[in-house]
Write an enzyme that holds these catalytic residues in place. Structure first.
Site, PDB file in Angstrom:
ATOM      1  N   GLN A  78       0.846  -1.205   0.000  1.00 52.49           N
ATOM      2  CA  GLN A  78       0.000   0.000   0.000  1.00 52.49           C
ATOM      3  C   GLN A  78       0.876   1.248   0.000  1.00 52.49           C
ATOM      4  O   GLN A  78       1.854   1.332   0.763  1.00 52.49           O
ATOM      5  CB  GLN A  78      -0.917  -0.014   1.236  1.00 52.49           C
ATOM      6  CG  GLN A  78      -1.938   1.112   1.235  1.00 52.49           C
ATOM      7  CD  GLN A  78      -2.980   0.966   2.344  1.00 52.49           C
ATOM      8  OE1 GLN A  78      -2.928   0.040   3.158  1.00 52.49           O
ATOM      9  NE2 GLN A  78      -3.926   1.888   2.389  1.00 52.49           N
ATOM     10  N   HIS A 113      -8.786   1.926  -0.607  1.00 53.26           N
ATOM     11  CA  HIS A 113      -9.250   1.935  -2.002  1.00 53.26           C
ATOM     12  C   HIS A 113      -9.156   0.545  -2.590  1.00 53.26           C
ATOM     13  O   HIS A 113      -8.302  -0.251  -2.205  1.00 53.26           O
ATOM     14  CB  HIS A 113      -8.431   2.920  -2.847  1.00 53.26           C
ATOM     15  CG  HIS A 113      -6.946   2.704  -2.752  1.00 53.26           C
ATOM     16  ND1 HIS A 113      -6.199   3.152  -1.683  1.00 53.26           N
ATOM     17  CD2 HIS A 113      -6.080   2.073  -3.566  1.00 53.26           C
ATOM     18  CE1 HIS A 113      -4.932   2.812  -1.853  1.00 53.26           C
ATOM     19  NE2 HIS A 113      -4.841   2.138  -2.990  1.00 53.26           N
TER      20      HIS A 113
HETATM   21  P1  AMP Z   1      -1.772   1.469  -3.427  1.00 52.67           P
HETATM   22  O1  AMP Z   1      -0.353   1.140  -3.762  1.00 52.67           O
HETATM   23  O2  AMP Z   1      -2.675   0.281  -3.378  1.00 52.67           O
HETATM   24  O3  AMP Z   1      -1.849   2.327  -2.181  1.00 52.67           O
HETATM   25  O4  AMP Z   1      -2.323   2.300  -4.659  1.00 52.67           O
HETATM   26  C1  AMP Z   1      -2.316   3.685  -4.740  1.00 52.67           C
HETATM   27  C2  AMP Z   1      -2.692   4.007  -6.157  1.00 52.67           C
HETATM   28  O5  AMP Z   1      -3.093   5.354  -6.213  1.00 52.67           O
HETATM   29  C3  AMP Z   1      -1.556   3.840  -7.171  1.00 52.67           C
HETATM   30  O6  AMP Z   1      -1.963   2.922  -8.186  1.00 52.67           O
HETATM   31  C4  AMP Z   1      -1.348   5.242  -7.712  1.00 52.67           C
HETATM   32  O7  AMP Z   1      -1.020   5.258  -9.082  1.00 52.67           O
HETATM   33  C5  AMP Z   1      -2.678   5.886  -7.432  1.00 52.67           C
HETATM   34  N1  AMP Z   1      -2.661   7.326  -7.269  1.00 52.67           N
HETATM   35  C6  AMP Z   1      -1.849   8.069  -6.474  1.00 52.67           C
HETATM   36  N2  AMP Z   1      -2.148   9.363  -6.551  1.00 52.67           N
HETATM   37  C7  AMP Z   1      -3.209   9.460  -7.390  1.00 52.67           C
HETATM   38  C8  AMP Z   1      -3.989  10.542  -7.867  1.00 52.67           C
HETATM   39  N3  AMP Z   1      -3.743  11.811  -7.490  1.00 52.67           N
HETATM   40  N4  AMP Z   1      -5.013  10.271  -8.730  1.00 52.67           N
HETATM   41  C9  AMP Z   1      -5.258   9.010  -9.119  1.00 52.67           C
HETATM   42  N5  AMP Z   1      -4.559   7.937  -8.687  1.00 52.67           N
HETATM   43  C10 AMP Z   1      -3.547   8.160  -7.851  1.00 52.67           C
END
Ligand code: AMP
Ligand code: ZN
Length: 117
Positions: free
Chosen positions: A97, A103
């Site tokens: 994460q 999410h």
């Molecule tokens: P995780 O590693 O499961 O916490 O996933 C976080 C996700 O959020 C990653 O796939 C990122 O590419 C995505 N992410 C981070 N910042 C943004 C943003 N501002 N808008 C859309 N997606 C984002």
């Protein structure tokens, strides 16, 4: 609504930061992932700030049901129902994460591999 002013997803929920929002209701939003890992890569996000899956309270037991209803609907809208897709929740450091606001990743449009990295 629980909010953390330093959290990127809270800032998207409050429209302080822009994002490609593809679904929204009072409690939930879905956005295009900014760094997509598949032709379809959406994030389904409760608007309330809950850091990880482990932090979902007993009183919020229906939350995951609601999030999965949104996943199902978006998967259908994007034409993924027949071929299939993957839903991922990364939880905590060992789970990979990076954004500490709960999410669900909806990934589709290509064949997924197993095991994941
Ligand atoms: P995780 O590693 O499961 O916490 O996933 C976080 C996700 O959020 C990653 O796939 C990122 O590419 C995505 N992410 C981070 N910042 C943004 C943003 N501002 N808008 C859309 N997606 C984002
Ligand atoms: Zn947040």
């Amino acid at each position: 609504m629980n909010r953390d002013p330093g959290c990127i997803f809270c800032r998207i929920a409050s429209k302080e930061v822009g994002a490609k929002i593809v679904y929204e209701d009072e409690k939930i939003m879905a956005v295009e992932d900014v760094n997509p890992q598949a032709p379809v890569h959406l994030l389904v996000i409760p608007k309330s700030h809950i850091p990880t899956l482990q932090d979902i309270g007993d009183e919020e037991s229906g939350l995951m049901d609601t999030l999965f209803q949104v996943i199902k609907r978006l998967a259908k809208d994007r034409g993924l129902s027949e071929k299939g897709y993957r839903v991922v929740v990364n939880c905590g450091p060992a789970g990979g994460q990076t954004v500490y606001h709960l999410h669900l990743h909806l990934l589709g449009g290509r064949n997924m591999k197993w095991p994941p990295g």
